[in-house]
Each structure stands twice: as structure tokens, then as C-alpha cells.
Motif scaffolding. Structure first.
Motif, PDB file in Angstrom:
ATOM      1  N   LEU A 111       0.815  -1.222   0.000  1.00  0.00           N
ATOM      2  CA  LEU A 111       0.000   0.000   0.000  1.00  0.00           C
ATOM      3  C   LEU A 111       0.844   1.266   0.000  1.00  0.00           C
ATOM      4  N   HIS A 112       1.866   1.296   0.872  1.00  0.00           N
ATOM      5  CA  HIS A 112       2.680   2.508   0.990  1.00  0.00           C
ATOM      6  C   HIS A 112       3.616   2.664  -0.206  1.00  0.00           C
ATOM      7  N   LEU A 113       4.099   1.553  -0.722  1.00  0.00           N
ATOM      8  CA  LEU A 113       4.923   1.611  -1.930  1.00  0.00           C
ATOM      9  C   LEU A 113       4.107   2.128  -3.109  1.00  0.00           C
ATOM     10  N   ASP A 114       2.855   1.702  -3.187  1.00  0.00           N
ATOM     11  CA  ASP A 114       1.966   2.192  -4.232  1.00  0.00           C
ATOM     12  C   ASP A 114       1.741   3.694  -4.068  1.00  0.00           C
ATOM     13  N   GLY A 115       1.581   4.135  -2.813  1.00  0.00           N
ATOM     14  CA  GLY A 115       1.408   5.558  -2.556  1.00  0.00           C
ATOM     15  C   GLY A 115       2.628   6.364  -2.966  1.00  0.00           C
ATOM     16  N   LEU A 116       3.804   5.810  -2.693  1.00  0.00           N
ATOM     17  CA  LEU A 116       5.039   6.496  -3.086  1.00  0.00           C
ATOM     18  C   LEU A 116       5.150   6.576  -4.601  1.00  0.00           C
ATOM     19  N   ALA A 117       4.834   5.471  -5.285  1.00  0.00           N
ATOM     20  CA  ALA A 117       4.909   5.450  -6.749  1.00  0.00           C
ATOM     21  C   ALA A 117       3.953   6.483  -7.350  1.00  0.00           C
ATOM     22  N   ASP A 118       2.725   6.528  -6.839  1.00  0.00           N
ATOM     23  CA  ASP A 118       1.747   7.497  -7.347  1.00  0.00           C
ATOM     24  C   ASP A 118       2.193   8.930  -7.055  1.00  0.00           C
ATOM     25  N   SER A 119       2.807   9.125  -5.887  1.00  0.00           N
ATOM     26  CA  SER A 119       3.277  10.470  -5.520  1.00  0.00           C
ATOM     27  C   SER A 119       4.389  10.930  -6.455  1.00  0.00           C
ATOM     28  N   ILE A 120       5.299  10.007  -6.784  1.00  0.00           N
ATOM     29  CA  ILE A 120       6.395  10.355  -7.705  1.00  0.00           C
ATOM     30  C   ILE A 120       5.835  10.723  -9.077  1.00  0.00           C
ATOM     31  N   LEU A 153      14.571  14.543   9.893  1.00  0.00           N
ATOM     32  CA  LEU A 153      13.233  13.981   9.689  1.00  0.00           C
ATOM     33  C   LEU A 153      12.177  15.081   9.641  1.00  0.00           C
ATOM     34  N   SER A 154      12.328  16.084  10.497  1.00  0.00           N
ATOM     35  CA  SER A 154      11.378  17.205  10.499  1.00  0.00           C
ATOM     36  C   SER A 154      11.434  17.968   9.182  1.00  0.00           C
ATOM     37  N   ALA A 155      12.651  18.170   8.678  1.00  0.00           N
ATOM     38  CA  ALA A 155      12.822  18.883   7.409  1.00  0.00           C
ATOM     39  C   ALA A 155      12.170  18.111   6.264  1.00  0.00           C
ATOM     40  N   VAL A 156      12.375  16.787   6.248  1.00  0.00           N
ATOM     41  CA  VAL A 156      11.772  15.944   5.209  1.00  0.00           C
ATOM     42  C   VAL A 156      10.253  15.981   5.321  1.00  0.00           C
ATOM     43  N   TYR A 157       9.752  15.878   6.547  1.00  0.00           N
ATOM     44  CA  TYR A 157       8.304  15.892   6.775  1.00  0.00           C
ATOM     45  C   TYR A 157       7.687  17.200   6.280  1.00  0.00           C
ATOM     46  N   TYR A 158       8.245  18.315   6.697  1.00  0.00           N
ATOM     47  CA  TYR A 158       7.671  19.606   6.328  1.00  0.00           C
ATOM     48  C   TYR A 158       7.833  19.892   4.839  1.00  0.00           C
ATOM     49  N   ALA A 159       8.914  19.430   4.233  1.00  0.00           N
ATOM     50  CA  ALA A 159       9.087  19.595   2.785  1.00  0.00           C
ATOM     51  C   ALA A 159       8.008  18.813   2.038  1.00  0.00           C
ATOM     52  N   TRP A 160       7.787  17.560   2.463  1.00  0.00           N
ATOM     53  CA  TRP A 160       6.757  16.717   1.839  1.00  0.00           C
ATOM     54  C   TRP A 160       5.376  17.362   1.987  1.00  0.00           C
ATOM     55  N   ARG A 161       5.074  17.813   3.190  1.00  0.00           N
ATOM     56  CA  ARG A 161       3.769  18.435   3.446  1.00  0.00           C
ATOM     57  C   ARG A 161       3.597  19.695   2.600  1.00  0.00           C
ATOM     58  N   GLN A 162       4.630  20.511   2.527  1.00  0.00           N
ATOM     59  CA  GLN A 162       4.537  21.760   1.796  1.00  0.00           C
ATOM     60  C   GLN A 162       4.366  21.539   0.302  1.00  0.00           C
ATOM     61  N   VAL A 163       5.035  20.543  -0.242  1.00  0.00           N
ATOM     62  CA  VAL A 163       4.908  20.235  -1.670  1.00  0.00           C
ATOM     63  C   VAL A 163       3.454  19.990  -2.027  1.00  0.00           C
ATOM     64  N   VAL A 208       0.061  10.046   2.098  1.00  0.00           N
ATOM     65  CA  VAL A 208       0.361   9.440   3.405  1.00  0.00           C
ATOM     66  C   VAL A 208       1.261   8.225   3.222  1.00  0.00           C
ATOM     67  N   GLY A 209       0.908   7.357   2.259  1.00  0.00           N
ATOM     68  CA  GLY A 209       1.729   6.173   2.002  1.00  0.00           C
ATOM     69  C   GLY A 209       3.131   6.536   1.577  1.00  0.00           C
ATOM     70  N   GLY A 210       3.257   7.537   0.710  1.00  0.00           N
ATOM     71  CA  GLY A 210       4.578   7.978   0.274  1.00  0.00           C
ATOM     72  C   GLY A 210       5.398   8.521   1.428  1.00  0.00           C
ATOM     73  N   LEU A 211       4.744   9.285   2.311  1.00  0.00           N
ATOM     74  CA  LEU A 211       5.452   9.829   3.479  1.00  0.00           C
ATOM     75  C   LEU A 211       5.977   8.706   4.369  1.00  0.00           C
ATOM     76  N   ILE A 212       5.170   7.670   4.593  1.00  0.00           N
ATOM     77  CA  ILE A 212       5.593   6.546   5.436  1.00  0.00           C
ATOM     78  C   ILE A 212       6.855   5.904   4.864  1.00  0.00           C
ATOM     79  N   GLU A 213       6.864   5.648   3.567  1.00  0.00           N
ATOM     80  CA  GLU A 213       8.029   5.016   2.945  1.00  0.00           C
ATOM     81  C   GLU A 213       9.270   5.898   3.060  1.00  0.00           C
ATOM     82  N   ILE A 214       9.115   7.185   2.822  1.00  0.00           N
ATOM     83  CA  ILE A 214      10.262   8.093   2.871  1.00  0.00           C
ATOM     84  C   ILE A 214      10.802   8.209   4.292  1.00  0.00           C
ATOM     85  N   ILE A 215       9.917   8.325   5.279  1.00  0.00           N
ATOM     86  CA  ILE A 215      10.361   8.419   6.667  1.00  0.00           C
ATOM     87  C   ILE A 215      11.070   7.135   7.087  1.00  0.00           C
ATOM     88  N   GLU A 216      10.565   5.985   6.653  1.00  0.00           N
ATOM     89  CA  GLU A 216      11.222   4.718   6.979  1.00  0.00           C
ATOM     90  C   GLU A 216      12.627   4.664   6.393  1.00  0.00           C
TER      91      GLU A 216
END
Length: 259
Positions: free
Chosen positions: A88-97, A217-227, A240-248
């Protein structure tokens, strides 16, 4: 805030299990007890689901430690990690990209790409790189004395941040698995959970390492959210799925430096 009955929390927990993993939940649950309140409460239990995933992964390592070499164990962990979430999260990351690279800042086009089941070359490349980094990081972490901690900590932290993301950001679709979620009231819970993660990280490693990692991690989180705030005005389930994969992945890399 009205009091929540114990059975509602149980429903929220089952909802989190059913949405984030392939672990069995009675099919009747989603037709009988799945309502807006349950959707909202489910976000509280996303971190618990992360801890369960981590515990299962550790069990696999523990049971196979005398059977397979570390490289094979790392492959098994990565395979099961992806399998437990149903990809699920990998699919979210792929769709986000795909949405980021092909959406061209057009909100309607981006939302259409998010719903497209096909993945473009950028998405495939991104997934390969993410899985490769995870595999090599797991292989390195398996050799460290803190593996029990990190294999449970990584998926838990990622889902705490995902829950906070959902609690503090607007959902952009009128219909969807998160359309009924209003978890603003839970933001304090997630901030407390993040503070506890920071303390535990400090205990296992060092304050400086925890502080630097928290900053990254905070910088990555806020960058993702802002995008996605800039491009679509909020988030979708794929975000959400893409964020989970990136944070991991980022957490894996951070922990590799002190394995």
C-alpha cells in the motif's frame, strides 16, 4: 471532546489493522462498524500497527538467525515488510512520484494521476532505489546490537508522523478512505508520541544523534507536506503512504550511522 466508548477504540484499532496491513479483519466489520468516528479513531492506532509490523519482522529475524546468512535475512525482512502492508505505501510512493513529476502543478491532473493504477518510469525507478536502500540498510542494521529496537522503532515512528500529517492537514477529496477523518483533536497525542520517540532514541544512542536525526526527519516531513499543500491544497491517501516510505528510509539511514 465527547468520551469515547472502549468498543469504539477497539473498532478504531481493527480499522487501522485492516487499512494498513493484510492481517485478517472480519469482512463484516467494514459493513457493520466502519463509520466516521471509527475512521478518525483509527489514526490513533496507526503507530500501534507500526509496532506490530516491527514485532513480526523481528520474530522472523529471530527464528531465521541460525538458518540463513544476514543477506538472506535482510531480503526476508524486506519482503515481509512490503507484504504485510500489501504494498500500500509503496503504491502511494509510486503514485506520488508520478504526480509530482507529471502533474505540472495542475491540481486536477495531479489528482487524476493519483487515481491512475499504472506507474511511469520515474515511479518504477524511485521504488527500486527505495527498496535497494532499505535492503542494504537492513543488512547493516542486522549486524548491530540495537536491531531489536530499530526494527520496531522504524515503522512505528513513520506511522506516528503519518498520523500527525493526517491530523494537521486537510484531505483534498470529498470521497475516499480518509474523507471522514477529523483528527485535529489528536494532534497533542501524536506530539507526545514523537517526544517519547526522541527520548527513547536518546537513551539508545545519544542526544546529539537524536537531535540531528530529528532535525533531518522534520525537514523531510515539512518539505513533503509543503509540496502537496502547494500543489493540491492538502493530502490524499497516496501522500500518506509515500510519506511513510520516505520516513522509513530516512530513519534507516540515520540509524545505520550508529549501528
Amino acid at each position: 471532546m465527547p468520551r469515547t466508548a472502549p468498543h469504539q477504540h477497539w473498532n478504531g484499532f481493527l480499522s487501522a489493522i485492516g487499512l494498513l496491513t493484510i492481517l485478517p479483519v472480519p469482512a463484516s466489520f467494514f459493513t457493520r462498524d466502519y463509520d466516521v468516528k471509527t475512521q478518525s479513531l483509527a489514526t490513533l492506532y496507526y503507530p500501534v500497527v507500526g509496532a506490530i509490523i516491527g514485532a513480526i519482522l523481528f520474530s522472523v529475524v529471530w527464528l531465521s538467525s541460525d538458518v540463513f546468512p544476514i543477506a538472506v535475512q535482510a531480503a526476508l525482512v524486506l519482503f515481509l515488510w512490503s507484504l504485510l502492508t500489501g504494498g500500500l505505501h509503496l503504491d502511494g510512493l509510486a503514485d506520488s512520484i508520478d504526480a509530482f513529476s507529471a502533474g505540472h502543478k495542475d491540481k486536477s491532473r495531479i489528482l487524476t494521476i493519483f487515481k491512475d493504477p499504472q506507474s511511469g518510469p520515474m515511479a518504477v525507478t524511485g521504488l527500486i532505489l527505495v527498496l535497494l536502500i532499505k535492503f542494504t540498510a537492513i543488512q547493516t542494521l542486522l549486524q548491530g546490537k540495537h536491531f531489536v529496537f530499530v526494527i520496531v522503532f522504524i515503522p512505528t515512528l513513520a506511522r506516528i508522523l503519518a498520523s500527525y500529517y493526517m491530523a494537521s492537514t486537510a484531505y483534498v477529496r470529498k470521497q475516499g478512505i480518509a474523507s471522514g477523518i477529523n483528527s485535529e483533536a489528536y494532534k497533542a497525542n501524536f506530539l507526545i508520541a514523537l517526544s517519547l520517540c526522541f527520548c527513547v532514541w536518546t537513551i539508545h544512542f545519544s542526544f546529539v544523534h537524536a537531535l540531528v536525526s530529528a532535525f533531518v526527519l522534520s525537514a523531510v516531513y515539512y518539505a513533503w507536506r509543503q509540496v502537496w499543500l502547494t500543489r493540491i491544497g492538502g493530502y490524499t491517501g497516496d501522500c500518506v503512504g509515500g510519506l511513510i516510505e520516505i520516513i522509513e528510509v530516512i530513519t534507516c539511514l540515520a540509524l545505520v550511522t550508529v549501528h
